[in-house]
Design an enzyme around this catalytic site. Sequence first.
Site, short mmCIF file in Angstrom:
data_model
loop_
_atom_site.label_atom_id
_atom_site.label_comp_id
_atom_site.label_asym_id
_atom_site.label_seq_id
_atom_site.Cartn_x
_atom_site.Cartn_y
_atom_site.Cartn_z
N SER A 231 -68.32 35.60 26.46
CA SER A 231 -68.87 34.36 25.90
C SER A 231 -69.56 33.52 26.95
O SER A 231 -69.24 33.57 28.13
CB SER A 231 -67.73 33.53 25.28
OG SER A 231 -67.19 34.16 24.17
N GLU B 190 -61.46 46.94 20.80
CA GLU B 190 -60.69 45.71 20.78
C GLU B 190 -60.19 45.41 19.36
O GLU B 190 -59.05 45.05 19.16
CB GLU B 190 -61.58 44.56 21.29
CG GLU B 190 -60.86 43.23 21.40
CD GLU B 190 -61.66 42.22 22.21
OE1 GLU B 190 -62.89 42.27 22.17
OE2 GLU B 190 -61.02 41.37 22.84
N SER C 194 -64.66 36.10 15.95
CA SER C 194 -63.89 35.28 15.01
C SER C 194 -63.77 36.00 13.67
O SER C 194 -64.59 36.87 13.33
CB SER C 194 -64.57 33.93 14.80
OG SER C 194 -65.70 34.09 13.97
N ASN C 195 -62.75 35.64 12.90
CA ASN C 195 -62.54 36.33 11.64
C ASN C 195 -63.66 36.06 10.64
O ASN C 195 -63.87 36.85 9.71
CB ASN C 195 -61.17 35.96 11.06
CG ASN C 195 -60.05 36.66 11.82
OD1 ASN C 195 -60.28 37.23 12.89
ND2 ASN C 195 -58.85 36.64 11.28
N GLU C 196 -64.38 34.96 10.84
CA GLU C 196 -65.56 34.73 9.98
C GLU C 196 -66.61 35.80 10.26
O GLU C 196 -67.23 36.35 9.33
CB GLU C 196 -66.14 33.33 10.24
CG GLU C 196 -65.29 32.19 9.67
CD GLU C 196 -63.96 32.00 10.38
OE1 GLU C 196 -63.88 32.30 11.60
OE2 GLU C 196 -63.00 31.56 9.74
#
Lengths: 310, 387
Positions: B128, B243, B366-368
């Site tokens: 990131s 991952e 992210s889960n989104e």
Amino acid sequence: MDMLIAPERLELAEAVRDFLSGTHGPEVLRRLDAGPNRDPALWQGLVEMGLTGLLVPEEHGGLGMGLLDAALIARECGRVALAEPLVESAFVAVPWLVAQGDTSDLATIARGERRIAPAHRLNGAVADGEGAALDSIDPLRRLTTLPADASDDALLLDLGALMAAAQLVGLAEAMLDQAVEYSKIRTQFGQPVGGFQAIKHKLADVAVALEFARPVLWRAAQALDDGIASAAVHVSHAKVAATDAAYLAAESAIQVHGAMGYTYEVDLHFWMKRAWALGGAWGSRAFHLNRIDAAVIGGPHPIGPENTFA
Amino acid sequence: MDLTYTPRQQAFRAEVRAWLKAHVAAEPLLTLECEQGYHQHVAWERQLASGNWGMVTWPEAYGGRGLDLIEWLIFEEEYWSAGAPLRVNQNGIFLLGPTIMEYGTEEQKARFLTPMAAGEVIWAQAWSEPGAGSDMAAIKTTAYRDGDHYVINGQKTWSSRASFADWGFGLFRTEEGSQRHKGLSFILFDLNTPGVTRRPIRQLHGHPGFAELFFDDVRVPVDNRLSGEGDGWKVAMATAGFERGLMLRSPGRFQATARRLVELFRQHERDASPAAREAVAKAWMDTQAYAYNTYAVAAKIMAGGSIGAEASLNKIFWSELDRAMHRTAMQLLGAAAELRHFADGRVNDWLEGYMFSLSGPIYAGSNEIQRNITAERLLDMPRVGAG
């Protein structure tokens, strides 16, 4: 240790899928709904596929296959919301009769000349039985009153619950497919509604629920086939996981269809109503959750990482 | 389908169990997010390696045992059942290691894998950036070629383990003027190279579990690039697959949590709500479902298959399951939930675990983002706008 479903088993299930999608599409559901809701020609087709004899031992004219094969095919029956009473006769009653050593009817069942409507006390009713008709919301279900001599046998219940779970998985998969397809053709705000993240994430949740219900189902089928002591717990797990996935799929699918989903005209309701029926049949969610609770929280079922396959 | 272990697999399980029983300390280590705990965990990695348990699936030549994925799952089950420490080198052994195995040259494999399995080099990840989180293709940090070196300039953030680790890996823009997924390369770098500044970031629990990294003319040999120049996105997606998919979160970890949750529930049964009771039963169900699915994926890979976008389903499931289990525990603990240490001095693992579980639905994509991937790649729903 090998959790892979052998390719030849999947090939048989795929052949059944192809056959059913060609002979038992939504137009058939509508035709059956408008008429007597059973069709001897459809039944004959299932017989000719060998499905009525799938679990009948070879010496009685069947294919002598196992519960995992039957669960794979029951899922396909759910996927098309099959109206004919194949699953309960051929995949629930037959293995129960075999387990009891009662082989007298097996050959006629395999030939499709005789159907058994397994009656269990926990159900309170029988599908395709002989008694007085009951009024199910499922337009293609022929529900009848429970006979006085209904069984309370534990294995019969587990077989019924396992095959209900398998159909529920297929029903949920079909409802997800329908919702995805509708989301691609329905446009609002100048784009297919399936492009909106609110819709994507709703249906992704259904995909997650199904992804983690399927292996539970296969594990339960294998456990019951192997006759391991804890099989009932795994069957209950499969029933709860499949019921939850099916309710989630149904509610998500109707929401994605919008007001169209609330009509009788859109076929979704056939699948949704079957899911309601099978979600409650062969042991309610509470019944199966209590069995898990009693084994895992209150009882001796071994848990933890080293007990994955206990 | 055969759901029984072979005699060889049972013997392997017994061997793992015996070694862990003899070596896992009764006293838990300090958290690996603090400096002292980090060093305790590094020492544990070296102890594991001394028994040849660093990464059992790797070839013997790199410090592994050349075992298959079922044996790896058995190892993991016993590992988590024994209450063994978290793996401080997880960025290395579970993510970078398999990526090097797939994309590295023979020279890179020898150079990086052996010290990784031995616990001699601990790895941080550097994906990131301040402007590139969920939208990772917005990476701006550059690594431009100067002879046989890249010169790195820019900034990375949320870099797990980077406060204390030895080496890092990440994506850098190697082609001037390139956009989005193009022109990126996957580069490994020594965190002690001149020009690298680490600024530890305090996390929810107060420890510096991740860090910001500033790069100021950092010279890294071209040999540290994995796969071709400009191929970085493809390589990074493979790492992300490891991952989210099979390796990072093996089921044993969650099954151990579910077992502890059942024990906690039994202690609090008199005061527990019916909803808590159902949540505990669901913890067992979902951790088992996750385990079956992992065994099924392992079998598929062993039969020559691979894991694709299904990895996103896994990531959504384990991260939300972990959070739900810890939430249930927090609610069962009631007034004791807020205590960092219980009155008897024990660390409140449920609180620490709950805080950690809140990061699960955020890290590793992210889960989104995972739900977008699920919808677009598995369900074939339309891609509209960003994403």
